[in-house]
Motif scaffolding. Structure first.
Motif, mmCIF file in Angstrom:
data_model
loop_
_atom_site.group_PDB
_atom_site.id
_atom_site.type_symbol
_atom_site.label_atom_id
_atom_site.label_comp_id
_atom_site.label_asym_id
_atom_site.label_seq_id
_atom_site.Cartn_x
_atom_site.Cartn_y
_atom_site.Cartn_z
ATOM 1 N N GLN A 13 1.009 -1.114 0.067
ATOM 2 C CA GLN A 13 -0.012 0.049 0.033
ATOM 3 C C GLN A 13 0.994 1.057 0.122
ATOM 4 N N GLN A 14 1.471 1.511 -1.180
ATOM 5 C CA GLN A 14 2.123 2.699 -1.267
ATOM 6 C C GLN A 14 1.747 4.072 -0.992
ATOM 7 N N TYR A 15 0.478 4.052 -1.129
ATOM 8 C CA TYR A 15 -0.029 5.438 -0.836
ATOM 9 C C TYR A 15 -1.597 4.821 -0.385
ATOM 10 N N THR A 16 -2.176 6.127 0.453
ATOM 11 C CA THR A 16 -3.624 5.747 0.794
ATOM 12 C C THR A 16 -4.275 6.912 0.916
ATOM 13 N N THR A 17 -3.658 8.095 0.521
ATOM 14 C CA THR A 17 -4.471 9.505 0.672
ATOM 15 C C THR A 17 -3.960 10.193 -0.746
ATOM 16 N N ARG A 18 -4.925 10.997 -1.209
ATOM 17 C CA ARG A 18 -4.717 12.040 -2.501
ATOM 18 C C ARG A 18 -5.293 13.488 -2.090
ATOM 19 N N THR A 19 -4.467 14.305 -2.218
ATOM 20 C CA THR A 19 -5.006 15.831 -1.997
ATOM 21 C C THR A 19 -5.109 16.271 -3.343
ATOM 22 N N ASP A 20 -6.531 16.357 -3.904
ATOM 23 C CA ASP A 20 -7.014 16.688 -5.376
ATOM 24 C C ASP A 20 -7.998 17.746 -5.169
#
Length: 1009
Positions: free
Chosen positions: A778-785
């Protein structure tokens, strides 16, 4: 007249002559008696906070004045005159002069209004005169709680203020005022302690605090310009008062306990789960270890404070000392703090006054290796005994997981800091209506760190049987030292006059500050195990490495503010601050931050005089801009990296230098623009009070990474530049009720709630920020978009669990492709969002964020004679948290939570929410996203004041004993340890190694002499 005898006539004439002679004798003296000059300070009750705008009138005459911004006044009156001190919001006081030249007056607050004094930037105002959004919390309310900092005690007490606290000893909570307004720049609120600007108040003894004033909107914070974007919290500490010396002690002691622990599978449950997941039979054996119980404990905490207060008309003093200890609930973890304070004021004459505030704090933190230990306690097999005789159990027998106890015991991590925070001022008042004040402040911190890792081998003849990743063939020592110094210098001129119905206050001045940091680290192996030899010089010089860094930046500012009040009905405030910051290139160095505010005291209008509902009713509106320069000082400066190897002909590497990064040479300020509309009121003879606020807060020119064409030497192909905007919109509600049932029995109830909507409204070519990595899969779990809150969870959507082979083969896209052909019954069924017939990162969707849609606080109080009871509660709703512990499982032999063992899918069960027994390494999905809603009783305190008739016999002025409890009960949906997860905005809300929530039970004593 004819009937009056000669003797009578002579007698009368003699008396008249005597009166005439007496008059002539004393007439020169009477004619020569001149009025005397009387000076003094008007303060808010028992505190030393000066009250501005208080009318001081010579009774029976038109002679009078008003107090300045610090509460000081000066006028002339006869030595036998009577002075009347009055103001809206305070009970009027009449004091006979009696020949005195200095008269200091404390005024009692009139609960029928909102006119209490509040501290604003570089001064004070009556609450009724403030046109911005502010809130004041009394120090007496904060000291009830057994916490390290006043910030922790603020939780739930102010609308618009979110406090995210950790139970870890020595840690400071995260403060969010009216939402998150940035992504990559600093998000911390500014603290101002007695005029000194700082980012941390963990060195301040809560018992020394008079008031905490929170400035929330841009109109209120614009006076702080570049530092005001995230809100401002002003700390006012106690000062000396005129009178005989008083001595006060306050203290408490008790225990902290782990709360809301996660139940892990025992040996039998674990063996059953692993057998099902691996297909191999695992025997549970005779041992069953609860690893969390092995590394957690009940920790002792204590907090003691002693203060001395007193003074004369010429000088006052406040001295205090405090000692705080918190063992924490993790073994080998303890934090200690010793602090002292001295606040002094000296009045030379009616023109000149000087003073100083100084505090020193020493912090000593024995840090437990919680990051590794907590992860290992979650994953370690319960079949392994924690300690086997004289050796630690070898958990790596089953998987590459260390023994959690040894994770903590195999290193000694200690950090100490010494901090000196102080200020000194000179105040000159050449005339009654003009004050010059120069204030110099400094914050000096010296931090030392030392981490020693013991030598551990897998040698069964030694005390330690370390296995797996805990083997350490060589001892090593790391030491570090960081020094910071931050000074500020303010020079301010305040004009304060009242003309008939017009009151005018003008503030103008300059402020300058500088921050410097130097830091170095050193490392060596083979340092002896004896603590008296833990020095770099005792290690192997051939293994030595060193590093160092530093920082320096300056700010220079010009500030101005105008406050106007017409007839205590119409209010106007205008502020301007011009800031120059060395963190920006010269062409963008200056930022300009204006604000305006207006208010209308409706309750003072003539048409409101005959109504009997509102005691005070005020509406206000404001607008302002503030800035943010909390970026690295070299963000716009391109640097060259030396000692790089370049291959030339023949494959020979030649050392050289290159530019390895792209930087924007035109970086500029992040700017926050905010509009605010509010209504404040008290009603029903002061029993009911409240406030409603609406705010719209837009932060623009935010720093974010933008993709650029790759250039030679550039690895990332991105540049940090101003290319994003974030918006927070919200409503705040505050309501308080005070009532009296009998003369002995009174009560209060109050609450506040905040509704906030956070969203990214424009990346302007910037790249969405991917963050929140959890484990290898799980290289990333959040996204700011765009269109989403900052740090939103971005994961696969779980549709359920495949029940059989037919389910797997029947899950197809519109083209007839089987979407998850390699899935087995019991595996998760993921949504093919883009319909391409496969599951990958392109199928991720937004699944909420850690930022709550609403948060609230409730406060209850009851007083009966000498008894007092207070209860505070806090909570939030509408946010999500990510159970990173579950996502980090990487091996079929890793342990699982009991709920996972019992609630898992099995053939024919029909379960859709929990997969079959598995080896972990699951993809980031909504399975790990849980509700972050919670409500908690933050504090309950029961106290009793010993009757004064008893204390008078032993010559003690006051005694109060109390019992207090912190975090008594938490109601939450989240299955993990805690839904309170401090962190950076783009990765907040992920529980991996969070310090568990703690409960505290303590007894305390307050004594005054």
């Amino acid at each position: 007249m004819e009937n009056i005898s000669l003797h009578q006539r002579v007698g009368r004439r003699s008396v008249m002559l005597a009166y005439l002679l007496l008059f002539l004798f004393f007439q020169p003296a009477l004619a020569g008696r001149a009025p005397i000059r009387i000076t003094g300070k008007v303060t808010d009750g028992p505190s030393s906070v000066g009250l501005p705008g208080i009318t001081v009138q010579v009774k029976g005459t038109s002679t009078g004045t008003v107090t300045d911004a610090t509460g000081a006044y000066s006028l002339q009156a006869d030595d036998n005159a009577t002075l009347v001190f009055s103001s809206i919001g305070y009970t009027s006081v009449e004091i006979a002069v009696g020949g005195r030249t200095v008269i200091n007056v404390p005024l009692a607050e009139d609960t029928k209004s909102l006119a209490e004094v509040v501290v604003v930037g570089y001064g004070t105002q009556r609450k009724s005169d403030v046109t911005g959004a502010t809130v004041t919390i009394k120090g007496d309310e904060l000291v009830k709680q057994p916490v390290l900092t006043a910030t922790q005690a603020l939780q739930g007490k102010a609308a618009g203020v979110q406090i995210i606290s950790s139970g870890q000893p020595g840690s400071s909570p995260v403060v969010r005022i009216r939402g998150t307004g940035t992504a990559l720049a600093g998000t911390a609120a500014l603290f101002v302690v007695d005029g000194v600007l700082t980012d941390d108040i963990s060195n301040i003894n809560t018992a020394d605090i008079v008031n905490v004033d929170v400035l929330k909107d841009a109109s209120a914070t614009a006076i702080y310009g570049s530092r005001g974007a995230n809100g401002v919290i002003i700390i006012t500490t106690k000062r000396g008062t005129v009178g005989k010396m008083t001595v006060n002690y306050t203290g408490n002691a008790g225990f902290r306990l782990p709360a809301n622990l996660v139940k892990m599978a025992n040996a039998a449950e674990y063996a059953n789960y692993v057998s099902a997941a691996s297909g191999n039979i695992v025997s549970p054996g005779t041992n069953s270890t609860d690893w969390y119980s092995q590394i957690l404990r009940n920790g002792f905490q204590q907090n003691h404070g002693l203060s001395i207060n007193g003074g004369t008309d010429k000088s006052t003093y406040f001295l205090s000392a405090g000692y705080y200890t918190d063992q924490g609930i993790v073994i080998d973890n303890v934090y200690k703090r010793f602090s002292i304070r001295a606040n002094n004021d000296f009045t030379f004459n009616k023109y000149v006054k000087v003073g100083m505030s100084a505090s020193y704090a020493n912090g000593d933190n024995q840090i437990a290796n919680l990051n590794t230990a907590y992860n290992d306690a979650y994953r370690a097999a319960p079949l392994i005994q924690s300690i086997e005789g004289s050796k630690y159990g070898n958990t790596s027998v089953y998987q590459n997981v260390g023994n959690p106890i040894l994770d903590i015991k195999n290193n000694n991590n200690k950090a100490t800091d010494n901090r000196l925070l102080g200020s000194a001022y000179l105040e000159i008042k050449p005339v009654e209506w003009l004050t010059f004040r120069s204030n110099m402040g400094g914050d000096w911190v010296n931090q030392n760190s030392r981490v020693y890792n013991y030598q551990f081998n897998n040698d069964t003849t030694t005390f330690i049987n370390a296995g797996g990743n805990q083997r350490n063939p060589n001892s090593n020592l790391s030491v570090g030292n960081t020094r910071t110094f931050h000074w500020t210098w303010d020079n301010l001129l305040t004009f304060n006059r009242k003309f008939d119905k017009h009151s005018l206050t003008i503030l103008a001045g300059t402020t300058a500050e500088q921050y410097t940091l130097t830091s170095f680290t050193a490392f060596r192996k083979d340092v002896p195990a004896a603590q008296n030899l833990w020095y770099i010089g005792t290690g192997n010089a051939n293994t030595s490495t060193n590093d160092g860094t530093g920082d320096k930046y300056t700010r220079n500012s010009y500030i101005g503010r105008l406050n106007y009040n017409y007839n205590d009905k119409y209010l106007f405030t205008a502020t301007i601050r011009a800031d120059a910051s060395s963190r920006f290139p010269s062409q963008n160095r200056w930022g300009y931050f204006p604000s305006v505010g207006a208010g209308w005291l409706i309750s003072n209008e003539s048409f409101m005089q005959n109504q009997h509902i509102f005691d005070l009713l005020k509406v206000r509106a404001s607008w302002g801009r503030v800035g943010n320069d909390r970026i690295p000082s070299d963000s716009y400066t391109v640097t060259v990296q030396p000692n790089l190897a370049y291959p030339f002909g023949g494959g020979v590497a030649t050392p050289g230098s290159a530019i390895t990064q792209i930087k924007d040479p035109n970086l500029k300020w992040e700017t926050t623009e905010e509009a605010d509309l509010g209504v404040e009121f008290t009603a029903l003879n002061g029993r009911l009070s409240g406030e409603i606020n609406y705010y719209d807060k837009k932060a623009r020119d935010l720093l974010i990474n933008v993709k650029v064409p790759s250039v030679t030497g550039d690895a990332d192909g991105v540049v940090l530049t101003n290319a994003a905007s974030i918006r927070n919109q919200g409503l705040e509600f505050t309501l308080n009720w005070r009532g009296k049932i009998t003369n002995d029995l009174s009560y209060r109830i109050g609450g506040n709630a905040t509704l906030n909507k956070n969203s990214v409204i424009g990346l302007n070519g910037g790249q969405p920020i991917l963050d929140g990595g959890v484990g290898a899969n799980q290289q990333y779990t959040t996204r700011t978009d765009n269109g989403q809150p900052v740090g939103s969870f971005y994961v696969l959507q779980v549709l359920g669990v495949f029940q059989n082979d037919a389910d797997v083969s029947g899950y197809k896209n519109s083209a007839g492709q089987i979407i998850q052909p390699s899935a087995n019954p019991g595996d998760f069924k993921y949504q093919d969002t883009n319909g391409d017939g496969k599951i990958d990162d392109n199928d991720r969707e937004f699944a909420g964020s850690y930022q709550p849609k609403a948060y609230f606080g409730i406060s209850l109080g009851l007083t009966y004679k000498g008894l007092d009871l207070s209860i505070d509660a806090y909570g939030n709703v509408g946010n999500q948290v990510y159970n990173g512990k579950r996502g980090f499982r990487q091996n079929v032999l890793d342990n699982v939570e009991r709920s996972m063992a019992y609630g898992r899918w099995t053939s024919g069960s029909g379960i859709q929410t929990e997969p079959a027994a598995n080896s972990g390494n699951l993809q980031a999905s909504t399975y790990f996203v849980e509700s972050g809603n919670f409500a908690r009783i933050n504090n309950a305190t029961l106290g009793y004041k010993i009757p004064q008739v008893i204390l008078d016999k032993v010559k003690v002025s006051s005694v109060r004993v109390f019992v207090t409890a912190q975090n008594i009960l938490t109601i939450k949906k989240y299955s993990g340890f805690t839904a309170e997860l401090p962190g950076n905005p783009t990765s907040q809300g992920i529980e991996l190694n969070a310090y568990p929530t703690t409960q505290t039970y303590a007894v305390g004593l307050n004594v005054g002499f």
